[in-house]
Scaffold this active site. Sequence first.
Site, PDB file in Angstrom:
ATOM      1  N   ALA A 188      63.108  36.142  34.980  1.00  9.09           N
ATOM      2  CA  ALA A 188      62.926  35.541  33.655  1.00  9.09           C
ATOM      3  C   ALA A 188      61.625  36.046  33.064  1.00  9.09           C
ATOM      4  N   GLY A 225      56.500  36.240  42.299  1.00 10.65           N
ATOM      5  CA  GLY A 225      56.636  37.534  42.960  1.00 10.65           C
ATOM      6  C   GLY A 225      55.343  38.153  43.427  1.00 10.65           C
ATOM      7  N   SER A 249      42.225  28.942  34.464  1.00  9.27           N
ATOM      8  CA  SER A 249      41.232  29.800  35.100  1.00  9.27           C
ATOM      9  C   SER A 249      39.848  29.266  34.796  1.00  9.27           C
ATOM     10  N   TYR A 264      42.211  36.465  27.251  1.00 14.48           N
ATOM     11  CA  TYR A 264      42.557  35.746  28.486  1.00 14.48           C
ATOM     12  C   TYR A 264      41.878  34.377  28.515  1.00 14.48           C
ATOM     13  N   ILE A 299      40.109  35.141  42.869  1.00 12.44           N
ATOM     14  CA  ILE A 299      41.049  35.107  43.988  1.00 12.44           C
ATOM     15  C   ILE A 299      41.551  36.527  44.235  1.00 12.44           C
ATOM     16  N   THR A 323      56.881  30.052  38.620  1.00  8.96           N
ATOM     17  CA  THR A 323      56.888  31.304  37.857  1.00  8.96           C
ATOM     18  C   THR A 323      55.757  32.189  38.375  1.00  8.96           C
ATOM     19  N   ALA A 378      40.866  32.593  26.000  1.00 15.57           N
ATOM     20  CA  ALA A 378      41.512  31.721  25.008  1.00 15.57           C
ATOM     21  C   ALA A 378      42.831  31.186  25.551  1.00 15.57           C
TER      22      ALA A 378
HETATM   23  C1  LIG Z   1      32.246  38.817  43.690  1.00 11.73           C
HETATM   24  C2  LIG Z   1      32.555  37.685  42.765  1.00 11.73           C
HETATM   25  C3  LIG Z   1      33.674  38.085  41.820  1.00 11.73           C
HETATM   26  C4  LIG Z   1      33.303  37.899  40.386  1.00 11.73           C
HETATM   27  C5  LIG Z   1      33.927  38.983  39.528  1.00 11.73           C
HETATM   28  C6  LIG Z   1      33.582  38.810  38.073  1.00 11.73           C
HETATM   29  C7  LIG Z   1      34.735  38.265  37.274  1.00 11.73           C
HETATM   30  C8  LIG Z   1      34.315  36.980  36.592  1.00 11.73           C
HETATM   31  C9  LIG Z   1      34.953  35.820  37.243  1.00 11.73           C
HETATM   32  C10 LIG Z   1      36.438  35.790  36.962  1.00 11.73           C
HETATM   33  C11 LIG Z   1      37.097  34.706  37.798  1.00 11.73           C
HETATM   34  C12 LIG Z   1      38.479  34.380  37.330  1.00 11.73           C
HETATM   35  C13 LIG Z   1      39.274  35.653  37.043  1.00 11.73           C
HETATM   36  C14 LIG Z   1      40.682  35.375  36.608  1.00 11.73           C
HETATM   37  O1  LIG Z   1      41.031  34.347  36.046  1.00 11.73           O
HETATM   38  C15 LIG Z   1      41.602  36.490  36.864  1.00 11.73           C
HETATM   39  C16 LIG Z   1      41.122  37.669  36.044  1.00 11.73           C
HETATM   40  O2  LIG Z   1      41.045  37.586  34.844  1.00 11.73           O
HETATM   41  S1  LIG Z   1      40.631  39.053  36.926  1.00 11.73           S
HETATM   42  C17 LIG Z   1      40.007  40.087  35.628  1.00 11.73           C
HETATM   43  C18 LIG Z   1      38.567  39.728  35.255  1.00 11.73           C
HETATM   44  N1  LIG Z   1      38.133  40.652  34.243  1.00 11.73           N
HETATM   45  C19 LIG Z   1      36.838  40.940  33.993  1.00 11.73           C
HETATM   46  O3  LIG Z   1      35.926  40.365  34.583  1.00 11.73           O
HETATM   47  C20 LIG Z   1      36.563  42.038  32.980  1.00 11.73           C
HETATM   48  C21 LIG Z   1      35.933  43.177  33.713  1.00 11.73           C
HETATM   49  N2  LIG Z   1      35.569  44.270  32.788  1.00 11.73           N
HETATM   50  C22 LIG Z   1      36.436  45.272  32.500  1.00 11.73           C
HETATM   51  O4  LIG Z   1      37.581  45.285  32.919  1.00 11.73           O
HETATM   52  C23 LIG Z   1      35.886  46.406  31.662  1.00 11.73           C
HETATM   53  O5  LIG Z   1      34.488  46.302  31.662  1.00 11.73           O
HETATM   54  C24 LIG Z   1      36.381  46.385  30.211  1.00 11.73           C
HETATM   55  C25 LIG Z   1      37.862  46.751  30.185  1.00 11.73           C
HETATM   56  C26 LIG Z   1      36.155  45.028  29.591  1.00 11.73           C
HETATM   57  C27 LIG Z   1      35.559  47.418  29.403  1.00 11.73           C
HETATM   58  O6  LIG Z   1      35.630  48.649  30.106  1.00 11.73           O
HETATM   59  P1  LIG Z   1      34.637  49.821  29.685  1.00 11.73           P
HETATM   60  O7  LIG Z   1      34.687  50.002  28.221  1.00 11.73           O
HETATM   61  O8  LIG Z   1      34.935  50.971  30.595  1.00 11.73           O
HETATM   62  O9  LIG Z   1      33.181  49.251  29.995  1.00 11.73           O
HETATM   63  P2  LIG Z   1      32.513  49.101  31.447  1.00 11.73           P
HETATM   64  O10 LIG Z   1      33.529  48.619  32.431  1.00 11.73           O
HETATM   65  O11 LIG Z   1      31.734  50.334  31.737  1.00 11.73           O
HETATM   66  O12 LIG Z   1      31.502  47.897  31.181  1.00 11.73           O
HETATM   67  C28 LIG Z   1      30.389  48.098  30.313  1.00 11.73           C
HETATM   68  C29 LIG Z   1      29.270  47.236  30.833  1.00 11.73           C
HETATM   69  O13 LIG Z   1      29.669  45.861  30.764  1.00 11.73           O
HETATM   70  C30 LIG Z   1      29.633  45.287  32.063  1.00 11.73           C
HETATM   71  N3  LIG Z   1      30.721  44.309  32.221  1.00 11.73           N
HETATM   72  C31 LIG Z   1      32.012  44.510  31.918  1.00 11.73           C
HETATM   73  N4  LIG Z   1      32.735  43.398  32.190  1.00 11.73           N
HETATM   74  C32 LIG Z   1      31.849  42.490  32.690  1.00 11.73           C
HETATM   75  C33 LIG Z   1      31.971  41.145  33.173  1.00 11.73           C
HETATM   76  N5  LIG Z   1      33.179  40.508  33.196  1.00 11.73           N
HETATM   77  N6  LIG Z   1      30.874  40.504  33.608  1.00 11.73           N
HETATM   78  C34 LIG Z   1      29.665  41.140  33.586  1.00 11.73           C
HETATM   79  N7  LIG Z   1      29.477  42.416  33.150  1.00 11.73           N
HETATM   80  C35 LIG Z   1      30.561  43.072  32.716  1.00 11.73           C
HETATM   81  C36 LIG Z   1      29.775  46.455  33.006  1.00 11.73           C
HETATM   82  O14 LIG Z   1      29.273  46.121  34.276  1.00 11.73           O
HETATM   83  C37 LIG Z   1      28.973  47.507  32.299  1.00 11.73           C
HETATM   84  O15 LIG Z   1      27.619  47.227  32.527  1.00 11.73           O
HETATM   85  P3  LIG Z   1      26.551  48.449  32.602  1.00 11.73           P
HETATM   86  O16 LIG Z   1      25.307  47.799  33.080  1.00 11.73           O
HETATM   87  O17 LIG Z   1      26.475  48.962  31.191  1.00 11.73           O
HETATM   88  O18 LIG Z   1      27.137  49.438  33.564  1.00 11.73           O
HETATM   89  N1  LIG Z   2      43.645  36.106  40.740  1.00 14.12           N
HETATM   90  C1  LIG Z   2      42.674  35.392  40.191  1.00 14.12           C
HETATM   91  O1  LIG Z   2      41.467  35.589  40.442  1.00 14.12           O
HETATM   92  C2  LIG Z   2      43.007  34.313  39.229  1.00 14.12           C
HETATM   93  C3  LIG Z   2      44.289  34.131  38.716  1.00 14.12           C
HETATM   94  N2  LIG Z   2      44.521  33.104  37.824  1.00 14.12           N
HETATM   95  C4  LIG Z   2      45.856  32.881  37.273  1.00 14.12           C
HETATM   96  O2  LIG Z   2      46.762  32.609  38.334  1.00 14.12           O
HETATM   97  C5  LIG Z   2      48.062  33.114  38.007  1.00 14.12           C
HETATM   98  C6  LIG Z   2      48.523  34.068  39.095  1.00 14.12           C
HETATM   99  O3  LIG Z   2      47.585  35.124  39.144  1.00 14.12           O
HETATM  100  P1  LIG Z   2      47.711  36.254  40.278  1.00 14.12           P
HETATM  101  O4  LIG Z   2      48.624  35.782  41.345  1.00 14.12           O
HETATM  102  O5  LIG Z   2      46.342  36.671  40.607  1.00 14.12           O
HETATM  103  O6  LIG Z   2      48.415  37.416  39.446  1.00 14.12           O
HETATM  104  P2  LIG Z   2      49.445  38.537  39.887  1.00 14.12           P
HETATM  105  O7  LIG Z   2      49.301  39.617  38.878  1.00 14.12           O
HETATM  106  O8  LIG Z   2      49.317  38.834  41.336  1.00 14.12           O
HETATM  107  O9  LIG Z   2      50.869  37.789  39.693  1.00 14.12           O
HETATM  108  C7  LIG Z   2      51.315  37.448  38.396  1.00 14.12           C
HETATM  109  C8  LIG Z   2      52.835  37.441  38.432  1.00 14.12           C
HETATM  110  O10 LIG Z   2      53.309  37.016  37.159  1.00 14.12           O
HETATM  111  C9  LIG Z   2      54.409  37.818  36.811  1.00 14.12           C
HETATM  112  N3  LIG Z   2      54.596  37.858  35.362  1.00 14.12           N
HETATM  113  C10 LIG Z   2      53.828  38.516  34.461  1.00 14.12           C
HETATM  114  N4  LIG Z   2      54.321  38.359  33.225  1.00 14.12           N
HETATM  115  C11 LIG Z   2      55.422  37.569  33.339  1.00 14.12           C
HETATM  116  C12 LIG Z   2      56.371  37.056  32.425  1.00 14.12           C
HETATM  117  N5  LIG Z   2      56.305  37.359  31.137  1.00 14.12           N
HETATM  118  N6  LIG Z   2      57.378  36.293  32.903  1.00 14.12           N
HETATM  119  C13 LIG Z   2      57.471  36.026  34.231  1.00 14.12           C
HETATM  120  N7  LIG Z   2      56.621  36.489  35.158  1.00 14.12           N
HETATM  121  C14 LIG Z   2      55.600  37.241  34.705  1.00 14.12           C
HETATM  122  C15 LIG Z   2      54.084  39.199  37.378  1.00 14.12           C
HETATM  123  O11 LIG Z   2      55.258  39.982  37.526  1.00 14.12           O
HETATM  124  C16 LIG Z   2      53.428  38.829  38.698  1.00 14.12           C
HETATM  125  O12 LIG Z   2      54.370  38.786  39.739  1.00 14.12           O
HETATM  126  C17 LIG Z   2      47.912  33.779  36.633  1.00 14.12           C
HETATM  127  O13 LIG Z   2      48.305  32.868  35.635  1.00 14.12           O
HETATM  128  C18 LIG Z   2      46.421  34.067  36.534  1.00 14.12           C
HETATM  129  O14 LIG Z   2      45.992  34.118  35.189  1.00 14.12           O
HETATM  130  C19 LIG Z   2      43.535  32.251  37.420  1.00 14.12           C
HETATM  131  C20 LIG Z   2      42.256  32.410  37.908  1.00 14.12           C
HETATM  132  C21 LIG Z   2      41.917  33.440  38.852  1.00 14.12           C
END
Ligand SMILES: CCCCCCCCCCCCCC(=O)CC(=O)SCCNC(=O)CCNC(=O)[C@H](O)C(C)(C)COP(=O)(O)OP(=O)(O)OC[C@H]1O[C@@H](n2cnc3c(N)ncnc32)[C@H](O)[C@@H]1OP(=O)(O)O
Ligand SMILES: NC(=O)C1=CN([C@@H]2O[C@H](COP(=O)(O)OP(=O)(O)OC[C@H]3O[C@@H](n4cnc5c(N)ncnc54)[C@H](O)[C@@H]3O)[C@@H](O)[C@H]2O)C=CC1
Length: 255
Positions: free
Chosen positions: A67, A18, A150, A163, A196, A15, A165
Amino acid sequence: MAAPARLKSTLALVTGGGSGIGRAVCQRLAQEGASVAVVDLSIDSANDTLRRLARDAPGQDHVALAADVSRSESVRALMEQIQSRFLAPPRVAVNSAGITRDEFLLRLSEEAFDSVLNVNLKGTFLITQAVAQSIVTSGQDGGSIINMGSIVGKVGNLGQGNYAASKAGVEGLTKTAAKELAKFGICCNTILPGFIATPMTEKVPQKVLDKFAGMIPLGRLGRPEDVADVCAFLATEDSKYITGASIEVTGGLFL
Ligand SMILES: CCCCCCCCCCCCCC(=O)CC(=O)SCCNC(=O)CCNC(=O)[C@H](O)C(C)(C)COP(=O)(O)OP(=O)(O)OC[C@H]1O[C@@H](n2cnc3c(N)ncnc32)[C@H](O)[C@@H]1OP(=O)(O)O
Ligand SMILES: NC(=O)C1=CN([C@@H]2O[C@H](COP(=O)(O)OP(=O)(O)OC[C@H]3O[C@@H](n4cnc5c(N)ncnc54)[C@H](O)[C@@H]3O)[C@@H](O)[C@H]2O)C=CC1
């Protein structure tokens, strides 16, 4: 060098096939000789993956299927399509479908919480249950279910209460499935990827990335292939004595 064909005559369901990690998993399992059912919410994305499999692993019977893993009726229809086409259940299932709806806890909406839990956790539950049931009903001697958690499910992350949780839940679900399904010879394991480089992580604000730059001991972002290689190991007999494990693929991030 071509990968060893450890999955000849094996049907694998992936799953989220894509995009990102799921697409790399499809390609890796096909390289090992598997027939791959590429499952995704987006049939266009799934077909894009299918075209790559047909190019790289011709002669193996692959299919792209649409799906929504968060809806039980869609998962039921998916399993019926697989049964009618392959006349057997998948021996390997990889739950890679997943979404993020990031927001700080005090601003996180109920809808954003529910949607992430429905796809990431309930979707993993529905597929795990359906695939396990199809294996048990068929009398097939075992299988391998590999779920994408994750590292965030283990350590938490700012802006990811929903996420985190969902991913912590995936680990707990998978360990329970491992305990219950062992008697059917079905192994269930969780992969905990770190950061990744995929479309999912493209949404992370640059200032957040900048904060973590240098925090990965291996010194680079992960690639989808880094996760797919571990997935291939868990899909084959080489991991036949591993179940209930959580394997971190993080480059050492958050060690
Ligand atoms: C190079 C190494 C890569 C590491 C990257 C860090 C990610 C942590 C590891 C994750 C690994 C696994 C990831 C995974 O399973 C797949 C994913 O989930 S990818 C998505 C990951 N998401 C995040 O990390 C959240 C990022 N934050 C946001 O998207 C926005 O901040 C949010 C929507 C939550 C709020 O937006 P907004 O209201 O616009 O606030 P700001 O963006 O301006 O942030 C305010 C302030 O807080 C700091 N901050 C935000 N998120 C994080 C964070 N995750 N870690 C640390 N700090 C964070 C941001 O930098 C701002 O700080 P200031 O100093 O006030 O500028
Ligand atoms: N990219 C990263 O850093 C990390 C990703 N993961 C996990 O690995 C998995 C894959 O992540 P990525 O490839 O990075 O994401 P991605 O966003 O590239 O791919 C996710 C795929 O899932 C499909 N999808 C979303 N909702 C769906 C649903 N309801 N039914 C069927 N398909 C659905 C999307 O269409 C997309 O093709 C996810 O579960 C993500 O949480 C975990 C840790 C780190």
